[in-house]
Design a protein around this motif. Structure first.
Motif, PDB file in Angstrom:
ATOM      1  N   LEU A   1       4.767  -2.520  -8.961  1.00 56.34           N
ATOM      2  CA  LEU A   1       3.641  -1.377  -8.667  1.00 56.34           C
ATOM      3  C   LEU A   1       2.798  -1.850  -7.646  1.00 56.34           C
ATOM      4  N   VAL A   2       2.178  -3.112  -7.794  1.00 56.14           N
ATOM      5  CA  VAL A   2       1.365  -3.921  -6.798  1.00 56.14           C
ATOM      6  C   VAL A   2       2.306  -3.942  -5.441  1.00 56.14           C
ATOM      7  N   SER A   3       3.621  -4.516  -5.510  1.00 61.59           N
ATOM      8  CA  SER A   3       4.259  -4.280  -4.164  1.00 61.59           C
ATOM      9  C   SER A   3       4.570  -2.745  -3.638  1.00 61.59           C
ATOM     10  N   ILE A   4       4.342  -1.909  -4.308  1.00 59.34           N
ATOM     11  CA  ILE A   4       4.545  -0.716  -3.728  1.00 59.34           C
ATOM     12  C   ILE A   4       3.310  -0.261  -3.090  1.00 59.34           C
ATOM     13  N   ILE A   5       2.066  -0.600  -3.723  1.00 59.80           N
ATOM     14  CA  ILE A   5       0.658  -0.118  -3.143  1.00 59.80           C
ATOM     15  C   ILE A   5       0.581  -0.935  -2.051  1.00 59.80           C
ATOM     16  N   ILE A   6       1.134  -2.340  -1.972  1.00 61.44           N
ATOM     17  CA  ILE A   6       0.816  -3.084  -0.594  1.00 61.44           C
ATOM     18  C   ILE A   6       1.767  -2.541   0.630  1.00 61.44           C
ATOM     19  N   ALA A   7       2.916  -2.030   0.001  1.00 59.04           N
ATOM     20  CA  ALA A   7       3.705  -1.367   1.178  1.00 59.04           C
ATOM     21  C   ALA A   7       3.352  -0.214   1.792  1.00 59.04           C
ATOM     22  N   LEU A   8       2.489   0.338   1.020  1.00 57.24           N
ATOM     23  CA  LEU A   8       1.784   1.744   1.373  1.00 57.24           C
ATOM     24  C   LEU A   8       0.707   1.838   2.079  1.00 57.24           C
TER      25      LEU A   8
END
Length: 270
Positions: free
Chosen positions: A175-182
């Motif tokens: 989930l953290v990785s997805i937020i970083i990507a966004l």
């Protein structure tokens, strides 16, 4: 005041289930079934390191994991570079690299474990694993030894399951990785709010076992046989824990436990 009935740790094997004593962690209560269908129970002194090698803690092939991890990191590196060249989004590359550094090995191990339980030679471990969860949940809900029907109705997902060490990390850092990507596509205050929400969600997930449904990947539907073994194990656990005094001598009791005769073992199965 009635003592709350709990089982802190258990592990499933190819032929049964091992419950660890709450009072003397170096003692285990084992329930197994042989090729003739006979269920046997016994008390075994063991060390924690041995317990960790049982059941769904099946040793993964470390060299295979490292090799797979290397290939995945190369693939992720290529995708990260392409994301910068094609879309000019550095955040996507950072997110991919971040996940590969923090949670990739856990994901590989979890997938390897799932394949062994679902498709490989450890299908029986998956059935005993589900039966173990059902028996523990039924025992703790009832506050005593459950019936076979109560075990059948209980959930096969258990919040203290050892697979949580993989699941919680994969979900949280995923989930953290997805937020970083966004990051480039959302406003800064939204970015901060999402990070806080993920942090809170992850903490609640670890505390209450929110992600336990993912245990579906490391359990198989148990048959009557596995459920009966689980019940025998819980019966032995309950009987022995009740007999161990709070201020007992662990070494002395282990010596006594090693001398249990067949008659005592048979009575624990009933």
């Amino acid at each position: 005041m009635t003592e709350k009935k709990e089982i802190f740790d258990a592990r499933s094997k190819e032929d049964g289930i091992v419950f660890r004593s709450n009072k003397i962690p170096a003692l285990t209560y084992e329930a197994t079934i042989d090729s003739s269908g006979e269920i046997k129970t016994q008390v075994l002194p063991t060390v924690i390191s041995c317990i960790r090698e049982m059941g769904v803690s099946i040793k993964t092939d470390q060299k295979k994991v490292e090799k797979t991890e290397s290939y995945c990191k190369i693939a992720i590196g290529i995708i990260a570079i392409l994301s910068i060249i094609i879309s000019k989004q550095v955040s996507i590359a950072i997110a991919l690299i971040y996940f590969s550094m923090i949670a990739l090995r856990d994901l590989i191990k979890f997938c390897q474990l799932s394949c062994k339980v679902k498709l490989g030679k450890y299908k029986s471990v998956g059935r005993f694993h589900a039966a173990e969860h059902k028996a523990i949940n039924a025992y703790q809900t009832k506050g005593g030894i459950p019936s076979i029907e109560e075990i059948k109705r209980a959930s096969q997902f258990e919040k203290k399951c050892g697979s949580r060490s993989y699941i919680d990390k994969i979900v949280s850092f995923g989930l953290v990785s997805i937020i970083i990507a966004l990051a480039p596509f959302i406003k800064f205050y939204v970015y901060v709010i999402l990070f806080i929400l993920v942090l809170v969600f992850s903490m609640l997930g670890k505390k209450y076992g929110i992600f336990r449904f993912l245990q579906i990947f490391v359990t198989n539907k148990p048959t009557e046989k596995e459920l009966e073994v689980a019940l025998a194990g819980v019966q032995l656990f309950d009987k022995m824990e009740a007999e161990i005094p709070e201020d007992c001598c662990p070494i002395g009791f282990m010596v006594i436990a090693m001398g249990l005769d067949d008659e005592e073992e048979e009575s624990a199965e009933m």
